[in-house]
Design an enzyme around this catalytic site. Sequence first.
Site, mmCIF file in Angstrom:
data_model
loop_
_atom_site.group_PDB
_atom_site.id
_atom_site.type_symbol
_atom_site.label_atom_id
_atom_site.label_comp_id
_atom_site.label_asym_id
_atom_site.label_seq_id
_atom_site.Cartn_x
_atom_site.Cartn_y
_atom_site.Cartn_z
ATOM 1 N N LYS A 197 4.146 2.031 -2.495
ATOM 2 C CA LYS A 197 4.543 3.240 -3.242
ATOM 3 C C LYS A 197 5.998 3.562 -2.876
ATOM 4 C CE LYS A 197 -0.038 5.178 -1.876
ATOM 5 N NZ LYS A 197 -1.031 4.529 -2.662
ATOM 6 N N SER A 253 0.816 -1.199 0.000
ATOM 7 C CA SER A 253 0.000 0.000 0.000
ATOM 8 C C SER A 253 0.861 1.264 0.000
ATOM 9 C CB SER A 253 -0.946 -0.063 1.198
ATOM 10 O OG SER A 253 -2.074 0.720 0.940
ATOM 11 N N HIS A 285 -7.779 -5.660 0.255
ATOM 12 C CA HIS A 285 -6.540 -4.938 0.527
ATOM 13 C C HIS A 285 -5.868 -5.485 1.793
ATOM 14 C CE1 HIS A 285 -4.063 -1.371 -0.018
ATOM 15 N NE2 HIS A 285 -4.208 -1.053 1.252
HETATM 16 C C1 GTR Z 1 -5.372 4.512 1.981
HETATM 17 C C2 GTR Z 1 -4.814 5.308 0.833
HETATM 18 C C3 GTR Z 1 -4.089 4.411 -0.110
HETATM 19 C C4 GTR Z 1 -3.164 3.442 0.590
HETATM 20 C C5 GTR Z 1 -3.714 2.930 1.903
HETATM 21 C C6 GTR Z 1 -2.697 2.232 2.804
HETATM 22 O O1 GTR Z 1 -6.084 5.291 2.877
HETATM 23 O O2 GTR Z 1 -5.887 5.942 0.193
HETATM 24 O O3 GTR Z 1 -3.390 5.183 -1.067
HETATM 25 O O4 GTR Z 1 -1.931 4.016 0.759
HETATM 26 O O5 GTR Z 1 -4.272 3.945 2.650
HETATM 27 O O6 GTR Z 1 -1.539 2.614 2.861
HETATM 28 O O7 GTR Z 1 -3.116 1.296 3.497
#
Ligand code: GTR
Length: 369
Positions: free
Chosen positions: A220, A216, A359
């Site tokens: 990046k 996540s 996720h």
């Molecule tokens: C979310 C965000 C994503 C991702 C995620 C995470 O809120 O919108 O871009 O980075 O968090 O890191 O779990």
Amino acid sequence: EWNQQRRPELLRLFETLVYGKVPEPPKPVRPTFQVRSEEKEALGGTAVRREITISFSEKPDGPRLDLLMYLPKVAGAARRVPAFLGLNFEGNHTIHSDPGIALARGWVPNNPDHGVTNHRASESTRGSSSSRWQVQRVLSRGYALVTAYYGDIDPDYDDGFQNGVQPLFYQPGQTRPAADEWGSIAAWAWGLSRALDALETVPEIDTRQVALLGHSRLGKTSLWAGATDPRFAIVIANESGCGGAALSKRNFGETVARINTSFPHWFCTNFHRYDGHEDRLAVDQHELIALIAPRPVLICSAAEDLWADPKGEFLAALAASPVYKLLGTDGLAVTAMPAPAPDQLVKSTIGYHIRPGKHDVTADDWNAF
Ligand code: GTR
């Protein structure tokens, strides 16, 4: 042309328009490394556990990064092992229930389900994210596992860059990074490079064989760290989404405006110019993946994680393939997006994996890693 011209040009564009560059500090920042603890019979005697503290400044209350590593016990003392390195979200003590892991020392995100409400780590979160870290499995396959808490480098909230490592780089009178200077993602990536520096002092680890992984926001971060530091041998980005592997110009799932509003500190100030204007970006995320070429990169998606735009992640992997092929590798071995299924890894130099589900980092993901 790629090496001399286009790659440096793309790197510069990502540096100045997306993540922000690491500024020249007024005086050199020379991190120091210190072994903080060692247990030769960790995890029932199957591994060595060691903690190393990286201090970024001489000040005792200055920022520091606590590295945790588990080293497999291998026959032949001279053998160096390959390693997985990845940042974690809530502190080293959350990755395993091992009572010997030191609790995170700084600000941590609250976790009311586990009773953390004052931004201080507590025993109640020990092992709370262990499903995301397959420690024993990694060790049994002969790899070391190295992790650190990302908030040690820069706590993940918008404080105008007063805490974390950025102030060490301010010129006299400067109070926040300039528009083309680093946001938090670039700072976390810089911290990963310093973690790799620290691993150079660890005799059991082969630093030419370090696979960097992140999930996540930390996916990046892994991609940017892999693009900026060629020492990372393999880069794995799990469900990295917007600002990670997903193409911004598709405008699907999380958009540039959305991410810059929710997390104004992640990217450089210049990136905010593209809120609602992805079409004006001089780069897109397939070019970030291409910056890692010809080193192996693995892009992982989850079918239900539409916020991270699995299709955009796949298309970026595919669009990076010409650079990988130019540099003599097989690139991405498919041209059509695979259907989500466990254990269906597209196993080429650009790897791609999509599993059913949400996720998260799961055992299926680790099969691919
Ligand atoms: C979310 C965000 C994503 C991702 C995620 C995470 O809120 O919108 O871009 O980075 O968090 O890191 O779990």
